[in-house]
Design an enzyme around this catalytic site. Sequence first.
Site, PDB file in Angstrom:
ATOM      1  N   GLU A 206       0.831  -1.323   0.026  1.00  0.00           N
ATOM      2  CA  GLU A 206      -0.001  -0.021   0.048  1.00  0.00           C
ATOM      3  C   GLU A 206       0.684   1.227   0.073  1.00  0.00           C
ATOM      4  O   GLU A 206       0.318   2.279   0.104  1.00  0.00           O
ATOM      5  CB  GLU A 206      -0.909   0.026   1.069  1.00  0.00           C
ATOM      6  CG  GLU A 206      -2.061  -1.159   1.115  1.00  0.00           C
ATOM      7  CD  GLU A 206      -3.241  -1.092   2.181  1.00  0.00           C
ATOM      8  OE1 GLU A 206      -3.315  -0.225   2.909  1.00  0.00           O
ATOM      9  OE2 GLU A 206      -4.035  -1.809   2.165  1.00  0.00           O
ATOM     10  N   GLU A 286      -7.375  -1.502  14.958  1.00  0.00           N
ATOM     11  CA  GLU A 286      -8.337  -2.026  14.166  1.00  0.00           C
ATOM     12  C   GLU A 286      -8.023  -3.578  14.376  1.00  0.00           C
ATOM     13  O   GLU A 286      -6.877  -3.990  14.530  1.00  0.00           O
ATOM     14  CB  GLU A 286      -8.078  -1.829  12.676  1.00  0.00           C
ATOM     15  CG  GLU A 286      -8.973  -2.494  11.713  1.00  0.00           C
ATOM     16  CD  GLU A 286      -8.589  -1.832  10.121  1.00  0.00           C
ATOM     17  OE1 GLU A 286      -8.651  -2.537   9.322  1.00  0.00           O
ATOM     18  OE2 GLU A 286      -8.317  -0.650  10.178  1.00  0.00           O
ATOM     19  N   LYS A 338     -15.937  -1.431   3.603  1.00  0.00           N
ATOM     20  CA  LYS A 338     -15.282  -1.796   2.458  1.00  0.00           C
ATOM     21  C   LYS A 338     -16.350  -2.361   1.611  1.00  0.00           C
ATOM     22  O   LYS A 338     -16.749  -3.183   1.679  1.00  0.00           O
ATOM     23  CB  LYS A 338     -14.098  -3.012   2.691  1.00  0.00           C
ATOM     24  CG  LYS A 338     -12.857  -2.459   3.608  1.00  0.00           C
ATOM     25  CD  LYS A 338     -11.922  -3.385   3.797  1.00  0.00           C
ATOM     26  CE  LYS A 338     -10.649  -3.146   4.230  1.00  0.00           C
ATOM     27  NZ  LYS A 338      -9.981  -4.328   4.600  1.00  0.00           N
ATOM     28  N   ARG A 367      -8.728  -1.140  -0.460  1.00  0.00           N
ATOM     29  CA  ARG A 367      -8.048  -2.284  -0.156  1.00  0.00           C
ATOM     30  C   ARG A 367      -6.529  -2.488  -0.686  1.00  0.00           C
ATOM     31  O   ARG A 367      -6.095  -1.476  -1.092  1.00  0.00           O
ATOM     32  CB  ARG A 367      -8.735  -3.435  -1.021  1.00  0.00           C
ATOM     33  CG  ARG A 367     -10.406  -3.728  -0.813  1.00  0.00           C
ATOM     34  CD  ARG A 367     -10.496  -4.113   0.777  1.00  0.00           C
ATOM     35  NE  ARG A 367      -9.974  -5.376   1.262  1.00  0.00           N
ATOM     36  CZ  ARG A 367     -10.700  -6.347   1.365  1.00  0.00           C
ATOM     37  NH1 ARG A 367     -11.741  -6.641   1.115  1.00  0.00           N
ATOM     38  NH2 ARG A 367     -10.176  -7.393   2.088  1.00  0.00           N
ATOM     39  N   SER A 368      -5.800  -3.471  -0.151  1.00  0.00           N
ATOM     40  CA  SER A 368      -4.143  -3.454  -0.488  1.00  0.00           C
ATOM     41  C   SER A 368      -4.007  -3.602  -2.170  1.00  0.00           C
ATOM     42  O   SER A 368      -3.297  -3.117  -2.714  1.00  0.00           O
ATOM     43  CB  SER A 368      -3.792  -4.504   0.253  1.00  0.00           C
ATOM     44  OG  SER A 368      -4.130  -5.804  -0.110  1.00  0.00           O
ATOM     45  N   LYS A 389      -9.644   5.589   4.969  1.00  0.00           N
ATOM     46  CA  LYS A 389      -8.327   4.771   4.937  1.00  0.00           C
ATOM     47  C   LYS A 389      -8.031   4.401   3.489  1.00  0.00           C
ATOM     48  O   LYS A 389      -8.714   3.537   3.090  1.00  0.00           O
ATOM     49  CB  LYS A 389      -8.530   3.755   5.974  1.00  0.00           C
ATOM     50  CG  LYS A 389      -7.409   2.747   5.826  1.00  0.00           C
ATOM     51  CD  LYS A 389      -7.956   1.770   6.874  1.00  0.00           C
ATOM     52  CE  LYS A 389      -6.368   0.800   6.971  1.00  0.00           C
ATOM     53  NZ  LYS A 389      -6.748  -0.551   7.859  1.00  0.00           N
TER      54      LYS A 389
END
Length: 438
Positions: A206, A286, A338, A367-368, A389
């Site tokens: 990321e 998280e 997500k 997402r990655s 995020k």
Amino acid sequence: MSVIKNVSGRRVWDSRGHPTVEVDVTLENGVMGRAIAPAGASRGTREAIDLRDGGPSVQGKNVRRALESVNGPIAAALKGLDVQDQGGADAAILALDGSPLKDKLGGNATVATSLAIMHAAAADAGKPLWRHISDMTGYAPSLPLPEIQIFGGGAHAGQRVDIQDFMIMVPGASSFDEVMEITNEVYFAAGDIMKAKGKLAGVADEGGWWPMFDSNEEALETLVQAIEKAGETPGDRVVISLDIAASEFGKDGRYRLALEDRDMDSGEMIDMLGGWLDSYPIASIEDPLSEDDVAGTVEFTRRFGDRVQIIGDDYLVTNADLVRDAQAQGACNAVLIKVNQAGTVSESLETFRAARAKGWGAIVSARSGETEDVSISHLATGLGGGQLKVGSFTRSERMVKWNECLRIQDTLGVRSFVGGAPLAATWWGKKNQKDTAA
């Protein structure tokens, strides 16, 4: 009524070089919406699956079957429907696949289509996507507080460290642009520190620095040093956020930190994280326990829920029923949103509403495995969700989403930035209130 005329999918490629699904939704009036499905490396067992072909081609990750879903049954079911009825269109998709994880059509097929419908509806209405989302849901739009990775770990960095994300937030900033500037300083300060120690080894999935540390806590120590090197006081304007992603190294109440050759039970894991909360300016954490450790998550929330944001990701997988169960049990106080975990926009919105109904935080997340798609920048803004995020401060699939927020800021205005509001109930928020009063 603006009617859907055609739905078509194509194979494109994500930030890891893997195939993914892109969908175009075209209306009878010629308006078109487009979206791309992301893909995660750290995945909850209860989230919608990416339908892959298997076999020897492209590491078994081809998406021909998912594209067949889009171009076949999904396209047929959506033709003639009103694009402005997001719920009705998503219901038509869901009616085609009775499996809870969408393993018939593929979550990658359903999410790309659902998002493309939303884009088409916004274009048809002549509105920016964030405004369409706000009007559709009734939430007041606001620019979110970014949560930005500095060090990547876990499944995002070959398990080089056990903890998945070491991030910062800048709730003390006065604008989204100021967050970007401060993050720039912290990010490159962290790189300088690692270079000086002979531990600079590139970036993770990321975009965060690749973690060449001897322990998980060394990453926290280095992050504090980077904040200070950037000219900031840790815990003042800048705070730390962690994604433990404990399901990656924990099961049945047992946890294995491979980097430190350390085994722990649930209680010991909670104590270790509690020690970190005492020692470092951590405002958000998280998945502190694994997705199957309900008792551990409840206990962690009981002990620390009044001082830190506790987010469920793998634990809640953007599922409204799981959020309601967690609320009843006293587990977590925030959920990660997500869209591809749920599989459709409507299911994600239901999860967001379930969180907000009980005063929970709701953090829209990438997402990655990402792409140039900027849907989540608009989703976080249009919902007034408070937090976003995306990953780190490098790599174009990350920066395109941050930059989209800056463009939105030009329209909404600097005052639309929520700043520290999402963290008002954490120790940082309470500290900030005291500092302001003083």
